[in-house]
Scaffold this active site. Structure first.
Site, PDB file in Angstrom:
ATOM      1  N   GLN A 253     -67.495 -34.905  13.321  1.00 42.12           N
ATOM      2  CA  GLN A 253     -66.956 -35.756  12.261  1.00 42.12           C
ATOM      3  C   GLN A 253     -65.970 -36.811  12.780  1.00 42.12           C
ATOM      4  O   GLN A 253     -65.862 -37.903  12.213  1.00 42.12           O
ATOM      5  CB  GLN A 253     -66.278 -34.913  11.178  1.00 42.12           C
ATOM      6  CG  GLN A 253     -65.050 -34.165  11.666  1.00 42.12           C
ATOM      7  CD  GLN A 253     -64.419 -33.286  10.603  1.00 42.12           C
ATOM      8  OE1 GLN A 253     -64.922 -33.187   9.480  1.00 42.12           O
ATOM      9  NE2 GLN A 253     -63.313 -32.650  10.929  1.00 42.12           N
TER      10      GLN A 253
ATOM     11  N   TYR B  13     -44.777 -22.672  28.957  1.00 43.29           N
ATOM     12  CA  TYR B  13     -45.514 -22.575  30.228  1.00 43.29           C
ATOM     13  C   TYR B  13     -45.858 -23.952  30.793  1.00 43.29           C
ATOM     14  O   TYR B  13     -45.962 -24.926  30.053  1.00 43.29           O
ATOM     15  CB  TYR B  13     -46.751 -21.678  30.109  1.00 43.29           C
ATOM     16  CG  TYR B  13     -47.805 -22.016  29.076  1.00 43.29           C
ATOM     17  CD1 TYR B  13     -48.733 -23.016  29.288  1.00 43.29           C
ATOM     18  CD2 TYR B  13     -47.899 -21.258  27.908  1.00 43.29           C
ATOM     19  CE1 TYR B  13     -49.735 -23.270  28.353  1.00 43.29           C
ATOM     20  CE2 TYR B  13     -48.897 -21.511  26.969  1.00 43.29           C
ATOM     21  CZ  TYR B  13     -49.809 -22.521  27.201  1.00 43.29           C
ATOM     22  OH  TYR B  13     -50.801 -22.767  26.284  1.00 43.29           O
TER      23      TYR B  13
ATOM     24  N   ASP C 225     -64.340 -20.432  15.834  1.00 46.63           N
ATOM     25  CA  ASP C 225     -63.486 -20.227  14.656  1.00 46.63           C
ATOM     26  C   ASP C 225     -64.280 -20.226  13.355  1.00 46.63           C
ATOM     27  O   ASP C 225     -63.845 -19.629  12.366  1.00 46.63           O
ATOM     28  CB  ASP C 225     -62.414 -21.320  14.586  1.00 46.63           C
ATOM     29  CG  ASP C 225     -61.235 -21.045  15.510  1.00 46.63           C
ATOM     30  OD1 ASP C 225     -61.283 -20.053  16.261  1.00 46.63           O
ATOM     31  OD2 ASP C 225     -60.259 -21.817  15.474  1.00 46.63           O
TER      32      ASP C 225
HETATM   33  C1  LIG Z   1     -51.124 -22.396  18.019  1.00 45.13           C
HETATM   34  C2  LIG Z   1     -52.448 -22.014  18.599  1.00 45.13           C
HETATM   35  C3  LIG Z   1     -52.529 -21.586  19.906  1.00 45.13           C
HETATM   36  C4  LIG Z   1     -53.756 -21.179  20.444  1.00 45.13           C
HETATM   37  N1  LIG Z   1     -53.799 -20.749  21.735  1.00 45.13           N
HETATM   38  C5  LIG Z   1     -54.977 -20.345  22.263  1.00 45.13           C
HETATM   39  C6  LIG Z   1     -55.040 -19.888  23.623  1.00 45.13           C
HETATM   40  O1  LIG Z   1     -54.022 -19.885  24.332  1.00 45.13           O
HETATM   41  N2  LIG Z   1     -56.250 -19.472  24.115  1.00 45.13           N
HETATM   42  C7  LIG Z   1     -57.390 -19.487  23.344  1.00 45.13           C
HETATM   43  O2  LIG Z   1     -58.457 -19.100  23.837  1.00 45.13           O
HETATM   44  N3  LIG Z   1     -57.346 -19.916  22.057  1.00 45.13           N
HETATM   45  C8  LIG Z   1     -56.182 -20.348  21.507  1.00 45.13           C
HETATM   46  N4  LIG Z   1     -56.145 -20.805  20.218  1.00 45.13           N
HETATM   47  C9  LIG Z   1     -57.376 -20.808  19.415  1.00 45.13           C
HETATM   48  C10 LIG Z   1     -58.280 -22.007  19.722  1.00 45.13           C
HETATM   49  O3  LIG Z   1     -57.556 -23.208  19.609  1.00 45.13           O
HETATM   50  C11 LIG Z   1     -59.440 -22.034  18.748  1.00 45.13           C
HETATM   51  O4  LIG Z   1     -59.963 -20.742  18.579  1.00 45.13           O
HETATM   52  C12 LIG Z   1     -60.555 -22.950  19.283  1.00 45.13           C
HETATM   53  O5  LIG Z   1     -60.076 -24.240  19.470  1.00 45.13           O
HETATM   54  C13 LIG Z   1     -61.729 -22.924  18.320  1.00 45.13           C
HETATM   55  O6  LIG Z   1     -62.702 -23.814  18.778  1.00 45.13           O
HETATM   56  P1  LIG Z   1     -63.914 -24.210  17.819  1.00 45.13           P
HETATM   57  O7  LIG Z   1     -64.736 -25.169  18.628  1.00 45.13           O
HETATM   58  O8  LIG Z   1     -64.528 -23.004  17.248  1.00 45.13           O
HETATM   59  O9  LIG Z   1     -63.239 -24.976  16.591  1.00 45.13           O
HETATM   60  P2  LIG Z   1     -62.427 -26.341  16.559  1.00 45.13           P
HETATM   61  O10 LIG Z   1     -61.631 -26.552  17.787  1.00 45.13           O
HETATM   62  O11 LIG Z   1     -61.695 -26.357  15.263  1.00 45.13           O
HETATM   63  O12 LIG Z   1     -63.554 -27.474  16.542  1.00 45.13           O
HETATM   64  C14 LIG Z   1     -64.293 -27.740  15.393  1.00 45.13           C
HETATM   65  C15 LIG Z   1     -64.890 -29.145  15.526  1.00 45.13           C
HETATM   66  O13 LIG Z   1     -65.778 -29.371  14.443  1.00 45.13           O
HETATM   67  C16 LIG Z   1     -65.506 -30.642  13.860  1.00 45.13           C
HETATM   68  N5  LIG Z   1     -65.918 -30.524  12.454  1.00 45.13           N
HETATM   69  C17 LIG Z   1     -65.328 -29.781  11.480  1.00 45.13           C
HETATM   70  N6  LIG Z   1     -66.003 -29.914  10.325  1.00 45.13           N
HETATM   71  C18 LIG Z   1     -67.050 -30.743  10.577  1.00 45.13           C
HETATM   72  C19 LIG Z   1     -68.116 -31.248   9.768  1.00 45.13           C
HETATM   73  N7  LIG Z   1     -68.233 -30.913   8.479  1.00 45.13           N
HETATM   74  N8  LIG Z   1     -69.021 -32.106  10.351  1.00 45.13           N
HETATM   75  C20 LIG Z   1     -68.913 -32.444  11.668  1.00 45.13           C
HETATM   76  N9  LIG Z   1     -67.906 -31.990  12.466  1.00 45.13           N
HETATM   77  C21 LIG Z   1     -67.002 -31.146  11.929  1.00 45.13           C
HETATM   78  C22 LIG Z   1     -64.020 -30.832  14.081  1.00 45.13           C
HETATM   79  O14 LIG Z   1     -63.643 -32.191  14.008  1.00 45.13           O
HETATM   80  C23 LIG Z   1     -63.833 -30.239  15.473  1.00 45.13           C
HETATM   81  O15 LIG Z   1     -64.073 -31.183  16.494  1.00 45.13           O
HETATM   82  C24 LIG Z   1     -54.929 -21.213  19.645  1.00 45.13           C
HETATM   83  C25 LIG Z   1     -54.856 -21.661  18.326  1.00 45.13           C
HETATM   84  C26 LIG Z   1     -53.640 -22.054  17.797  1.00 45.13           C
HETATM   85  C27 LIG Z   1     -53.587 -22.522  16.369  1.00 45.13           C
END
Ligand SMILES: Cc1cc2nc3c(=O)[nH]c(=O)nc-3n(C[C@H](O)[C@H](O)[C@H](O)COP(=O)(O)OP(=O)(O)OC[C@H]3O[C@@H](n4cnc5c(N)ncnc54)[C@H](O)[C@@H]3O)c2cc1C
Length: 411
Positions: A38, A220, A297
């Protein structure tokens, strides 16, 4: 390797860490994908991320270990201090003993650097196409495949679809339909400081965190020690949902008022904080429907207390690609097998992340007991406590199920 290059692509909704990892893992199996994002570009928030040894096993498979290692910091210890007294509670060495036990290292990396490694590897493959500025709003499943529609009016046709669209997943609503994620009542403020702004006595080549009553602070180094990552967490029911907004430092300082000097000094160094309202969901065992499934996620959002959300998304990617290969193009069967292999492991991390959140933020007697228990631990006992997550376990909640049924290959 499947010879699927001529077939309809698999659609991947979302190009974050999970989406790019699954595109890459499928490309290694000869599967064509289209990543539909998106945002106008592929980007990550400017903050740090911790990488456990379990995800390095996935980097080996994806052929990313060298590129990630070149950009990562390999800390010497995980250090926990009491945020009120400032005393050290425990330290877990990440030296040769840790590596010998878990066969892989523990690392810290700047998120945009991790994403750039994934993106570069994806761009190297002619099996992955990218579409940006396309928010997917509707998905339909039909006899031959799936159609995803974007808010710009485009339709994407695929053989199958993977929702990698994060915590607020649209695809999850179409598959699972369980409404909004659950607000944890924990707020996170994140900032990145140039190293010169971190007082010298607080600079450590370690992942350091101060655990307080309903608060904690993480510090860190990143990027060869150029930057320091700060994460401050406190309990508050003031916020309902939302993320990545600018925080209210007055509230942050008030919540940390009882903490020790180093913690308050570090908080005082930050001028601009970004705030997240932490959310998760209870674990589920079915996040697939026919030719549609979820990763990362979108499938199993978790609190960050075990630093594993992104690591789990990358494990999902490798597992899913292995199951697609084994099912020889039967996506519905592959997705069933993938979630069956993953839900107990990811569910355990979701549940334990909540437990660790309470443990780190304990007050009163619970805090005293926590400090007493942890300070009595030897390095070996700490490693033992981490075995279920980082170890070579092939049981139902071990990472080994990522591979079963498919050959482990170094990418
Ligand atoms: C404070 C904090 C600290 C963290 N620390 C760690 C850590 O140290 N180690 C670790 O492993 N994890 C950590 N995490 C967790 C980690 O950040 C997430 O679990 C990870 O980024 C999830 O990746 P994802 O690709 O599933 O989702 P996201 O990173 O949320 O990516 C989703 C993507 O989909 C896109 N999208 C959403 N809806 C649509 C749609 N309808 N159409 C098209 N595109 C769309 C978004 O723009 C985004 O680019 C942390 C999280 C937080 C909040």
């Amino acid at each position: 390797m499947l010879n699927r290059a001529e077939q309809a692509p698999v659609l991947i909704v979302g190009g974050g860490i999970g989406g790019l990892a699954v595109a890459l893992a499928l490309a290694q199996k000869g599967v064509r994908t289209q990543v539909i994002e998106q945002a106008g570009e592929f980007k990550e928030v400017g903050a740090g991320i911790q990488l456990g040894p379990n995800v390095f096993r996935m980097f080996d498979v994806l052929g990313l270990t060298e590129a990630v290692s070149a950009l990562a910091v390999f800390p010497e210890n995980l250090i926990m201090l009491d945020a009120i007294t400032g005393e050290e509670v425990t330290r877990v060495p990440l030296d040769g003993r840790f590596r010998a036990r878990f066969t892989h290292p523990y690392a810290l990396i700047y998120r945009p650097d991790l994403l750039s490694v994934l993106l570069a590897a994806c761009r190297n493959s002619n099996l992955i196409e990218f579409y940006t500025s396309q928010k997917v709003t509707a998905v339909e499943q039909h006899a031959r495949g799936v159609t995803a529609r974007s808010d710009e009016g485009y339709a994407y046709e695929g053989a199958a679809l993977i929702g990698a669209d994060g915590l607020w997943s649209t695809v999850r609503q179409l598959i699972v339909g369980d409404g909004k994620p659950q607000v944890a009542g924990h707020i996170t403020y994140r900032a990145v400081l140039p190293t010169k702004e971190v007082p010298e006595h607080l600079r450590r080549w370690s992942m350091t965190f101060w655990a307080g009553e309903k608060v904690h602070l993480v510090l860190y180094p990143l990027r060869g020690g150029e930057l320091y990552n700060l994460v401050a967490v406190f309990h508050s029911n003031r916020y309902e949902e939302g993320w990545d907004s600018f925080g209210d430092p007055a509230e942050l300082h008030e919540r940390f008022a009882r903490t020790c000097e180093p913690v308050r000094t570090l908080l005082g160094k930050i001028e601009s904080w970004r705030m997240w309202v932490l959310c998760d969901r209870p674990p589920i065992k079915n996040w697939s429907k026919g030719r549609m499934t979820l990763v990362g996620d979108a499938a199993h959002p978790m609190l960050q207390y075990l630093a594993q959300g992104a690591c789990m998304a990358i494990e999902d990617a490798v597992c899913l690609a292995n199951r697609v290969e084994s099912a020889r193009g039967d996506y519905a069967r592959a997705f069933e097998a993938y979630q069956a292999a993953r839900y107990l492991r990811t569910g355990r991390v979701q549940i334990m992340a909540r437990v660790y959140g309470e443990f780190y933020h304990a007050s009163g007697v619970a805090r005293e007991l926590r400090n007493m228990m942890l300070s009595a631990r030897t390095a070996e006992q700490s490693f033992e406590a981490m075995e279920w997550l980082y170890g070579n376990d092939t049981g139902p909640t071990g990472y080994g199920r990522v591979f079963s049924g498919a050959k482990i290959s170094a990418g």
